[in-house]
Motif scaffolding. Structure first.
Motif, PDB file in Angstrom:
ATOM      1  N   ASP A  23     -15.969  42.933 -27.794  1.00 12.19           N
ATOM      2  CA  ASP A  23     -15.735  41.531 -27.466  1.00 12.19           C
ATOM      3  C   ASP A  23     -14.368  41.289 -26.834  1.00 12.19           C
ATOM      4  O   ASP A  23     -13.979  40.149 -26.596  1.00 12.19           O
ATOM      5  N   SER A  24     -13.635  42.362 -26.551  1.00 10.15           N
ATOM      6  CA  SER A  24     -12.344  42.263 -25.870  1.00 10.15           C
ATOM      7  C   SER A  24     -11.963  43.655 -25.389  1.00 10.15           C
ATOM      8  O   SER A  24     -12.512  44.654 -25.868  1.00 10.15           O
ATOM      9  N   TYR A  32     -14.964  50.316 -30.781  1.00  9.16           N
ATOM     10  CA  TYR A  32     -16.417  50.259 -30.563  1.00  9.16           C
ATOM     11  C   TYR A  32     -16.964  51.662 -30.288  1.00  9.16           C
ATOM     12  O   TYR A  32     -17.982  52.073 -30.868  1.00  9.16           O
ATOM     13  N   LEU A  33     -16.300  52.392 -29.415  1.00  6.99           N
ATOM     14  CA  LEU A  33     -16.745  53.750 -29.105  1.00  6.99           C
ATOM     15  C   LEU A  33     -16.632  54.661 -30.317  1.00  6.99           C
ATOM     16  O   LEU A  33     -17.492  55.529 -30.537  1.00  6.99           O
ATOM     17  N   TYR A  37     -16.260  47.213 -18.593  1.00  3.64           N
ATOM     18  CA  TYR A  37     -16.294  45.868 -19.169  1.00  3.64           C
ATOM     19  C   TYR A  37     -15.391  44.894 -18.430  1.00  3.64           C
ATOM     20  O   TYR A  37     -15.606  43.680 -18.500  1.00  3.64           O
ATOM     21  N   GLU A  38     -14.406  45.405 -17.713  1.00  2.00           N
ATOM     22  CA  GLU A  38     -13.589  44.515 -16.877  1.00  2.00           C
ATOM     23  C   GLU A  38     -14.452  43.828 -15.823  1.00  2.00           C
ATOM     24  O   GLU A  38     -14.185  42.691 -15.425  1.00  2.00           O
ATOM     25  N   LYS A  39     -15.500  44.502 -15.378  1.00  2.87           N
ATOM     26  CA  LYS A  39     -16.419  43.916 -14.408  1.00  2.87           C
ATOM     27  C   LYS A  39     -17.247  42.788 -15.017  1.00  2.87           C
ATOM     28  O   LYS A  39     -17.877  42.007 -14.300  1.00  2.87           O
ATOM     29  N   LEU A  40     -17.257  42.723 -16.347  1.00  5.67           N
ATOM     30  CA  LEU A  40     -17.990  41.669 -17.052  1.00  5.67           C
ATOM     31  C   LEU A  40     -17.046  40.644 -17.661  1.00  5.67           C
ATOM     32  O   LEU A  40     -17.441  39.877 -18.542  1.00  5.67           O
ATOM     33  N   GLY A  41     -15.791  40.656 -17.215  1.00  2.14           N
ATOM     34  CA  GLY A  41     -14.822  39.708 -17.744  1.00  2.14           C
ATOM     35  C   GLY A  41     -14.102  40.197 -18.980  1.00  2.14           C
ATOM     36  O   GLY A  41     -13.422  39.417 -19.651  1.00  2.14           O
ATOM     37  N   GLY A  42     -14.258  41.479 -19.314  1.00  2.00           N
ATOM     38  CA  GLY A  42     -13.522  42.069 -20.423  1.00  2.00           C
ATOM     39  C   GLY A  42     -14.299  42.213 -21.708  1.00  2.00           C
ATOM     40  O   GLY A  42     -13.784  42.773 -22.686  1.00  2.00           O
ATOM     41  N   SER A  43     -15.542  41.719 -21.746  1.00  2.00           N
ATOM     42  CA  SER A  43     -16.319  41.812 -22.988  1.00  2.00           C
ATOM     43  C   SER A  43     -17.805  41.883 -22.675  1.00  2.00           C
ATOM     44  O   SER A  43     -18.242  41.579 -21.562  1.00  2.00           O
ATOM     45  N   SER A  44     -18.560  42.272 -23.696  1.00  2.00           N
ATOM     46  CA  SER A  44     -20.011  42.345 -23.555  1.00  2.00           C
ATOM     47  C   SER A  44     -20.643  40.984 -23.822  1.00  2.00           C
ATOM     48  O   SER A  44     -20.224  40.264 -24.725  1.00  2.00           O
ATOM     49  N   LYS A  69     -18.903  44.054 -33.985  1.00  2.00           N
ATOM     50  CA  LYS A  69     -19.164  42.809 -34.711  1.00  2.00           C
ATOM     51  C   LYS A  69     -20.228  41.952 -34.007  1.00  2.00           C
ATOM     52  O   LYS A  69     -20.296  41.962 -32.785  1.00  2.00           O
ATOM     53  N   PRO A  70     -21.019  41.215 -34.807  1.00  2.00           N
ATOM     54  CA  PRO A  70     -21.087  41.151 -36.263  1.00  2.00           C
ATOM     55  C   PRO A  70     -21.852  42.351 -36.839  1.00  2.00           C
ATOM     56  O   PRO A  70     -22.940  42.691 -36.354  1.00  2.00           O
TER      57      PRO A  70
END
Length: 341
Positions: free
Chosen positions: A14-15, A22-23, A59-66, A100-101
């Motif tokens: 998420d950031s 996460y990985l 994820y930077e291509k998605l604005g930094g988050s999923s 999360k969650p």
């Protein structure tokens, strides 16, 4: 009866700061790296450290988050509404595997809500030991730890559930085609190492059944089932999606590409399919490349999930086939396994 529906999915960071942990969570899963913890955990930390810059750039291509959590929230609210229309008091809780969650948060929330029946619902239409089985095993541990002793049913898999298949088929049929272009349909699923299939994992068999149901609805002859998102040096099941795009280009075909194992948009669709594979298609001379959306919260898909949940309020385990659907060669079929995996 108050029904708590636990929605399982992988999750996503998420950031930018969440990418590496996460990985670590992802590769620490013994369903992903089948080694003793003494070896698996240090290896997971190393892989996460090594891959973090690459993954962060994605994820930077998605604005930094999923976007997977807000999309799953929409699915959860739509499912609650569909169950209410069927006369059931239900609340959906999200349990992501790698970020999360987490499942423990879902267990605590379901217990605090006063759930009288728990239904475990994977947002993985096709069963695999790497996805559904892993989530089930974690849930068993978490529910016991949190003291959630409520009676539980589970949805095993739904590779050819009518609402799921019809939703994909409808979106494929709605793709705007260019005049004079002859198209090939590519049905893409996340890949899996071949050795997992060799050990009896039913994922590939179920993916092929999903594909057969879709093309059967549409009457399409020119299609291919393919697999994306290869990671690491292991041999993965194929054919690879990017290779099939190049083959279509060599054959002078346009490509309609539909994800059939993802039910939400995330990095594998919004970046891999929409950006990376669009470049592959252009370089391969594909005359027109069109990507079909994931099913998301389409009414037909949500209705299919609601029907399965209702069935699971009355049974220990259900599937789209009314019983075990996998052939005996799929020894890792989830139908006969316990909730503990």
């Amino acid at each position: 009866m108050k029904i708590a529906v636990i929605l399982f999915n992988l999750g996503g960071p998420d950031s930018p700061d969440a990418v590496e942990p996460y990985l670590r969570n992802l590769f620490s899963d013994r369903a992903i790296i089948a080694l003793p913890a003494i070896f698996r955990l240090p290896l997971a930390w190393f892989i996460a450290w090594r891959r973090a810059p690459i993954t962060r750039a994605i994820y930077e291509k998605l604005g930094g988050s999923s976007p997977i959590v807000p999309q799953t929230e929409r699915q959860a609210r739509a499912l609650e509404a569909a169950l209410a229309e069927r006369g059931h008091e239900a609340k959906a809780f999200i349990a992501m595997r790698a970020w999360k969650p987490f499942a423990r948060e879902a267990a605590r929330a379901a217990k605090a809500w006063g759930a009288e029946r728990v239904v475990l619902l994977p947002l993985y239409p096709q069963y695999s030991t790497a996805t559904t089985a892993s989530s089930l095993a974690e849930w068993a541990e978490v529910a016991a730890r949190e003291g959630l002793a409520t009676s539980t049913g589970r949805v095993c898999c739904y590779p050819w559930a009518t609402g799921f298949v019809d939703s994909i088929a409808e979106m494929i049929g709605a793709v705007e085609k260019q005049p004079g272009v002859d198209y090939r349909l590519l049905l893409s699923a996340h890949g899996l190492p071949k050795r997992m299939i060799g050990k009896g994992d039913p994922y590939r068999w179920q993916v092929e059944k999903t594909a057969a149901a879709i093309v059967g609805r549409l009457g399409i002859v020119d299609f291919s089932v393919c697999y994306q998102s290869r990671v690491g040096p292991l041999e993965w099941i194929g054919p690879a999606t990017d290779a099939e795009i190049r083959r279509a280009g060599a054959d002078g075909k346009g490509v309609i590409l539909a994800p059939i194992a993802f039910v939400s948009e995330h990095s594998e669709t919004l970046v891999e399919l929409d950006i990376d594979y669009a470049h592959v298609a252009r370089d391969a001379g594909v005359p027109h490349y069109a990507r079909v959306p994931a099913v998301g919260a389409r009414p037909g898909f949500i209705a299919a999930l609601a029907d399965l949940v209702v069935e699971a309020t009355r049974a220990d385990v259900v599937s789209c086939g009314g019983g075990r659907i996998c052939p005996r060669s799929c020894g890792k079929c989830g139908w006969g396994s316990s909730i503990s995996g």
